[in-house]
Every structure is written in structure tokens, then in C-alpha cells.
Design a protein around this motif. Structure first.
Motif, mmCIF file in Angstrom:
data_model
loop_
_atom_site.group_PDB
_atom_site.id
_atom_site.type_symbol
_atom_site.label_atom_id
_atom_site.label_comp_id
_atom_site.label_asym_id
_atom_site.label_seq_id
_atom_site.Cartn_x
_atom_site.Cartn_y
_atom_site.Cartn_z
ATOM 1 N N UNK A 20 12.664 9.408 -8.619
ATOM 2 C CA UNK A 20 13.228 8.850 -7.400
ATOM 3 C C UNK A 20 12.376 8.459 -6.373
ATOM 4 N N UNK A 21 11.553 9.015 -5.973
ATOM 5 C CA UNK A 21 10.277 8.417 -5.136
ATOM 6 C C UNK A 21 9.431 7.391 -5.857
ATOM 7 N N UNK A 22 9.295 7.564 -7.247
ATOM 8 C CA UNK A 22 8.579 6.437 -8.077
ATOM 9 C C UNK A 22 9.233 5.261 -7.943
ATOM 10 N N UNK A 23 10.552 5.318 -8.025
ATOM 11 C CA UNK A 23 11.295 4.212 -8.194
ATOM 12 C C UNK A 23 11.144 3.593 -6.602
ATOM 13 N N UNK A 76 0.761 -1.193 0.027
ATOM 14 C CA UNK A 76 0.026 -0.043 -0.180
ATOM 15 C C UNK A 76 0.978 1.082 -0.151
ATOM 16 N N UNK A 77 2.028 1.259 0.969
ATOM 17 C CA UNK A 77 2.876 2.286 1.031
ATOM 18 C C UNK A 77 3.501 2.491 -0.375
ATOM 19 N N UNK A 78 4.033 1.576 -0.885
ATOM 20 C CA UNK A 78 4.672 1.363 -2.035
ATOM 21 C C UNK A 78 4.018 2.006 -3.136
ATOM 22 N N UNK A 79 2.716 1.558 -3.247
ATOM 23 C CA UNK A 79 1.956 2.130 -4.487
ATOM 24 C C UNK A 79 1.767 3.679 -4.211
ATOM 25 N N UNK A 80 1.462 4.072 -2.982
ATOM 26 C CA UNK A 80 1.218 5.446 -2.776
ATOM 27 C C UNK A 80 2.253 6.486 -3.267
ATOM 28 N N UNK A 81 3.701 5.739 -2.678
ATOM 29 C CA UNK A 81 4.861 6.339 -3.320
ATOM 30 C C UNK A 81 4.928 6.525 -4.747
ATOM 31 N N UNK A 82 4.674 5.494 -5.250
ATOM 32 C CA UNK A 82 4.919 5.294 -6.759
ATOM 33 C C UNK A 82 4.153 6.179 -7.462
ATOM 34 N N UNK A 123 5.033 9.645 -9.636
ATOM 35 C CA UNK A 123 4.594 9.955 -10.902
ATOM 36 C C UNK A 123 4.237 11.263 -11.184
ATOM 37 N N UNK A 124 3.180 11.837 -10.129
ATOM 38 C CA UNK A 124 2.408 12.963 -10.230
ATOM 39 C C UNK A 124 3.677 14.136 -10.060
ATOM 40 N N UNK A 125 4.533 13.858 -9.105
ATOM 41 C CA UNK A 125 5.778 15.052 -8.891
ATOM 42 C C UNK A 125 6.574 14.924 -9.990
#
Length: 121
Positions: A36-39, A6-12, A16-18
């Protein structure tokens, strides 16, 4: 479900948005931070998926072992009944087989050990 997924999907998603915002604004620093946040989010999501898969495999193995343990008594009981029926149907043959097995075991257990051949004589 693993919280890392869940956390990984949110960061991903946030990455992408950023990254898209940085690309539209022409800000390379924001775009790079988003990538970097997406990765990081993708890696964390994959880690959570791996933990879920390991947990499911462990649960399946435990359930399989429990089923095998619970059914082993039935298998032993069925085998014992089959042997008892075979002895009732043919008592003489059963006695001869048991005697032959006993004789073979007695020969194996009472046989003297082999001595290596003597050399030089």
C-alpha cells in the motif's frame, strides 16, 4: 523539482522495503502495508511528474509568447519599409491601387441596403 516526486520516491522505496521484509518474515499484514505504501508513493511520484511537466509546458509557452511579442515590432517595421520601397519604385501603380481600393470601399459603404422581395402582389 517537485517535492511530491521526492516524497513519492521515498515512500515507494520504503514500501518496497517493508513489503520485502514482510514477505521474508512471512507476515502478510506487514507485506500488505508495504505494498500500500509503495502504491501511494508511486502515485505521489507520478503526480509530481505531472506537475513538473505542466510547469515546463507553461514556461515554454510564456517564453514563446515573449519572443513573438519582442519580434513583432521588427516584422512590422520591415513590412513598412518594403511597402515604402514599392511605392517609391512605382508611384503611379501605387496611386492607381490606392484609388481602386478607395473606390471599392466607397461603393460598399454608400450602397443602399437590399430589400426583400414583396410577396403576394
Amino acid at each position: 523539482m517537485e517535492t511530491n516526486r521526492i516524497t513519492g520516491s521515498a515512500k515507494d522505496f520504503a514500501g518496497k522495503l517493508e513489503g520485502a521484509v514482510g514477505d521474508i518474515a512471512g507476515d502478510a499484514k506487514t507485506e500488505a502495508a508495504g505494498r500500500v505504501r509503495e502504491a501511494t508513493g508511486t502515485a505521489q511520484n507520478l503526480y509530481g511528474q505531472a506537475k513538473d511537466a505542466a510547469r515546463e509546458a507553461t514556461d515554454a509557452a510564456v517564453n514563446y509568447a515573449k519572443d513573438a511579442y519582442e519580434n513583432s515590432g521588427d516584422t512590422f517595421h520591415d513590412g513598412s519599409q518594403a511597402i515604402a520601397k514599392s511605392v517609391r519604385d512605382n508611384p503611379l501603380g501605387s496611386m492607381l491601387i490606392a484609388g481602386g481600393i478607395g473606390f471599392a470601399l466607397a461603393l460598399l459603404l454608400t450602397r443602399p441596403p437590399r430589400r426583400p422581395p414583396q410577396r403576394g402582389r
